[in-house]
Design a protein around this motif. Structure first.
Motif, PDB file in Angstrom:
ATOM      1  N   THR A  68       0.866  -1.185   0.000  1.00  0.00           N
ATOM      2  CA  THR A  68       0.000   0.000   0.000  1.00  0.00           C
ATOM      3  C   THR A  68       0.894   1.223   0.000  1.00  0.00           C
ATOM      4  O   THR A  68       1.720   1.407   0.905  1.00  0.00           O
ATOM      5  CB  THR A  68      -0.929   0.042   1.222  1.00  0.00           C
ATOM      6  OG1 THR A  68      -1.748  -1.132   1.232  1.00  0.00           O
ATOM      7  CG2 THR A  68      -1.817   1.273   1.175  1.00  0.00           C
ATOM      8  N   LYS A  69       0.762   2.078  -1.006  1.00  0.00           N
ATOM      9  CA  LYS A  69       1.570   3.282  -1.120  1.00  0.00           C
ATOM     10  C   LYS A  69       0.700   4.441  -1.575  1.00  0.00           C
ATOM     11  O   LYS A  69      -0.331   4.254  -2.231  1.00  0.00           O
ATOM     12  CB  LYS A  69       2.704   3.073  -2.124  1.00  0.00           C
ATOM     13  CG  LYS A  69       3.873   2.259  -1.627  1.00  0.00           C
ATOM     14  CD  LYS A  69       5.003   2.274  -2.650  1.00  0.00           C
ATOM     15  CE  LYS A  69       6.229   1.526  -2.127  1.00  0.00           C
ATOM     16  NZ  LYS A  69       7.353   1.576  -3.104  1.00  0.00           N
ATOM     17  N   GLY A  70       1.185   5.666  -1.266  1.00  0.00           N
ATOM     18  CA  GLY A  70       0.502   6.861  -1.728  1.00  0.00           C
ATOM     19  C   GLY A  70      -0.222   7.603  -0.618  1.00  0.00           C
ATOM     20  O   GLY A  70       0.071   7.425   0.575  1.00  0.00           O
ATOM     21  N   ALA A  71      -1.170   8.463  -1.018  1.00  0.00           N
ATOM     22  CA  ALA A  71      -1.919   9.283  -0.059  1.00  0.00           C
ATOM     23  C   ALA A  71      -2.738   8.395   0.861  1.00  0.00           C
ATOM     24  O   ALA A  71      -3.336   7.396   0.420  1.00  0.00           O
ATOM     25  CB  ALA A  71      -2.839  10.247  -0.808  1.00  0.00           C
ATOM     26  N   PRO A  72      -2.751   8.736   2.152  1.00  0.00           N
ATOM     27  CA  PRO A  72      -3.540   7.910   3.080  1.00  0.00           C
ATOM     28  C   PRO A  72      -5.029   7.973   2.750  1.00  0.00           C
ATOM     29  O   PRO A  72      -5.543   8.974   2.261  1.00  0.00           O
ATOM     30  CB  PRO A  72      -3.240   8.530   4.445  1.00  0.00           C
ATOM     31  CG  PRO A  72      -2.804   9.920   4.154  1.00  0.00           C
ATOM     32  CD  PRO A  72      -2.100   9.862   2.833  1.00  0.00           C
TER      33      PRO A  72
END
Length: 570
Positions: A68-72
């Motif tokens: 899981t990567k990127g903006a929360p």
């Protein structure tokens, strides 16, 4: 033993957007590289890779998040609990509930008005259902008006709600049209309403069928007044007692509530020439004819303010007074309160007349307190209405027709008397205080066209009006002092007290006039009254005055009463 395995890549294009599936593959490396490339190229705000394993026994996939990567992810708070989620109306029968009918009346208001019918009739007449279905766009717009706000309230997708309500509308129309084809609604052409009610008593769909019978009886009748007359005739034909009577009266009351809720319908029933204030007074008279009749007998002036209710409205009023249609009575009473608390003017072109009708409404509603509304509810409504009549716009319109500043002061004193609420009383008192404390007021009273004596009498009457306004002690004292100061200036300029003392009139007559001035009857309290009191005390100490009074004992009794009023005797 595990089954087949594959990998899924999910993306969120923006931070608050939901997860959507981008691809599925059996190669873990490809899935991870695709997710990272998508994030690096700014084609998504966040990415997620999951491993999906099939359970051969249950044939269900078990999900495991690998990346899981990127903006929360934005955690959205659900607007309603899970247990309460779902459309508010799930079956056609739900549309017949009072709240649902009210919503139908709102979203189809224009269409219903063009047809001259109510939502209750739409839900019980097959011909109206077919007409609405043929309209197409009207029904689609109504579904949108329901689904969009409900979606915002409960957090469900708007398209899901639209599909649900469109299907529900189709089911309701089909049910109603099918009932019409099966002749489920008996006709009143060859049988009485009482007979139909007795036959329907105890049957499963008796409420639905009787609603269709009553609604069909209004078919072809145009105009709210004629429709009300027809409903009153149906009420007279209802069984005398028991459940058959209730079976008839309930749908009649429901139609009446929806008819009266429409502003155009109420105006046609009571009279289109009535303004807002007169319409509300007529509604109160219709709901409580006995109480209003007693008030009019005590105060005939109310007859000029409260319109007469006749025809079908009078027939309805007699039933409301007898205790029938309690829901309608409560609905009309609440409507009167809502209008009183609204910013809408009761008489837009007649500000003094608005005070008159407001006073009449206060008397009539107070007379019905306990039966329709509580006294507290009535007081709160008039307090809210009073807030709108102490504004600058209303006060300017209220005194616009006054030719003199004394007329303005008298009108403002009347305004103070007729407003309720501490804050509103204070606001009205400020207007009056500014009026009587102005240089214009003093100048005009000194040049009064009726003479100085008439000016003093007018100021005394103004003070009596102020005392009747129930203002706060400080506001009342301030206004009375200002009026008294002007009266003192008028008397000092004309030297009225000195002229009375030197008058050749008999002593008892001079004392009587001076005592009336000292008591605030013919002049205002303040410097003028104080000078009159001082001269009265000086005269009473004179030997010749005492001798004159002893020779006229019949005058002493009347003078003693005036002295008590002036505070010169116990």
């Amino acid at each position: 033993m595990s089954g087949a395995v594959h990998y899924e890549v999910f993306i969120r294009k923006t931070a608050p957007a939901p997860w959507t599936l981008l691809m599925a593959t059996e190669d873990r490396k490809i899935a991870v590289e695709t997710a990272e490339d998508t994030l690096r190229d700014d084609r998504a705000a966040a990415v997620r890779v999951t491993k999906e394993t099939l359970d051969p026994e249950t044939l269900e996939f078990t999900s495991l998040t690998l990346l899981t990567k990127g903006a929360p992810e934005v955690q959205r708070k659900r607007l309603v609990p899970e247990a309460e989620a779902g459309p508010r109306c799930a079956a056609p029968q739900d549309l017949y509930a009072p709240q649902a009918r009210e919503t139908v009346a709102q979203v189809l208001e224009d269409w219903l008005q063009r047809q001259g019918v109510t939502a209750f009739e739409l839900l019980h007449r097959p011909d109206l259902a077919e007409r609405l279905e043929a309209a197409g766009v009207e029904l689609q717009h109504a579904v949108q008006k329901v689904a969009v706000p409900e979606s915002q309230a409960v957090g469900q997708p708007v398209h899901d709600l639209m599909r649900h309500y469109q299907k529900l509308a189709d089911q309701t129309i089909e049910r109603l049209v099918s009932a019409g084809r099966r002749n489920l609604f008996p006709s009143l052409d060859d049988r009485s309403l009482a007979d139909v009610a007795h036959r329907l008593a105890g049957t499963p769909d008796r409420g639905f069928v009787m609603g269709g019978v009553v609604a069909s009886a209004l078919k072809g009748i145009k105009g709210a007044r004629a429709r009300l007359d027809r409903l009153m005739t149906l009420a007279e034909a209802a069984p005398m007692e028991g459940s058959p009577r209730a079976l008839v009266m309930v749908p009649i009351e429901q139609i009446l509530c929806e008819m009266m809720a429409a502003r155009t319908g109420l105006a046609e029933i009571l009279g289109p020439s009535l303004d807002q204030g007169a319409s509300l007074a007529a509604v109160v008279r219709m709901v409580a004819p006995r109480e209003i009749g007693l008030l009019v007998a005590q105060d005939p002036k109310l007859e000029l303010l409260i319109p007469t209710v006749d025809g079908p409205a009078e027939r309805l009023g007699r039933r409301l007074q007898a205790g029938e249609f309690p829901i309608l009575s409560a609905s009309l009473a609440r409507m009167v309160l809502r209008e009183l608390m609204s910013p809408r003017r009761l008489r837009p072109r007649d500000a003094p007349g608005e005070i008159d009708i407001l006073r009449a409404l206060a008397m009539t509603l107070t007379a019905t307190a306990g039966r329709l509304l509580t006294l507290e509810e009535i007081q709160n409504a008039f307090t809210e209405r009073s807030r709108s009549i102490v504004t600058a716009d209303f006060v300017a319109a209220y005194v616009k027709h006054c030719d003199t500043v004394l007329c303005e002061a008298e009108q403002l004193a009347r305004l103070c008397e007729n407003v309720t609420g501490v804050a509103n009383k204070r606001s009205a008192a400020r207007w009056l205080s500014a009026c009587v404390g102005s240089l214009r007021f003093e100048s005009e009273m000194r040049r009064h066209s009726g003479g100085h004596s008439h000016a003093l009498a007018s100021l005394a009457a103004l003070q009596r009006s102020v005392r009747a306004c129930a203002l706060s002690e400080s506001d009342e004292e301030q206004i009375l002092t200002a009026v008294g100061t002007v009266g003192g200036a008028v008397e000092a300029e004309a030297k009225i007290v000195a002229q009375l003392v030197r008058s050749p009139a008999p002593v008892p007559a001079r004392l009587r006039v001076l005592l009336k001035l000292a008591a605030g009857e013919t002049g205002p309290t303040g410097p003028c009254a104080d000078r009159a009191k001082a001269e009265v005390m000086r005269l009473l100490r004179a030997p010749e005055v005492r001798g004159a009074l002893s020779s006229a004992p019949e005058e002493v009794g009347a003078l003693r009463g005036l002295m008590r009023q002036a505070g010169l005797a116990a």
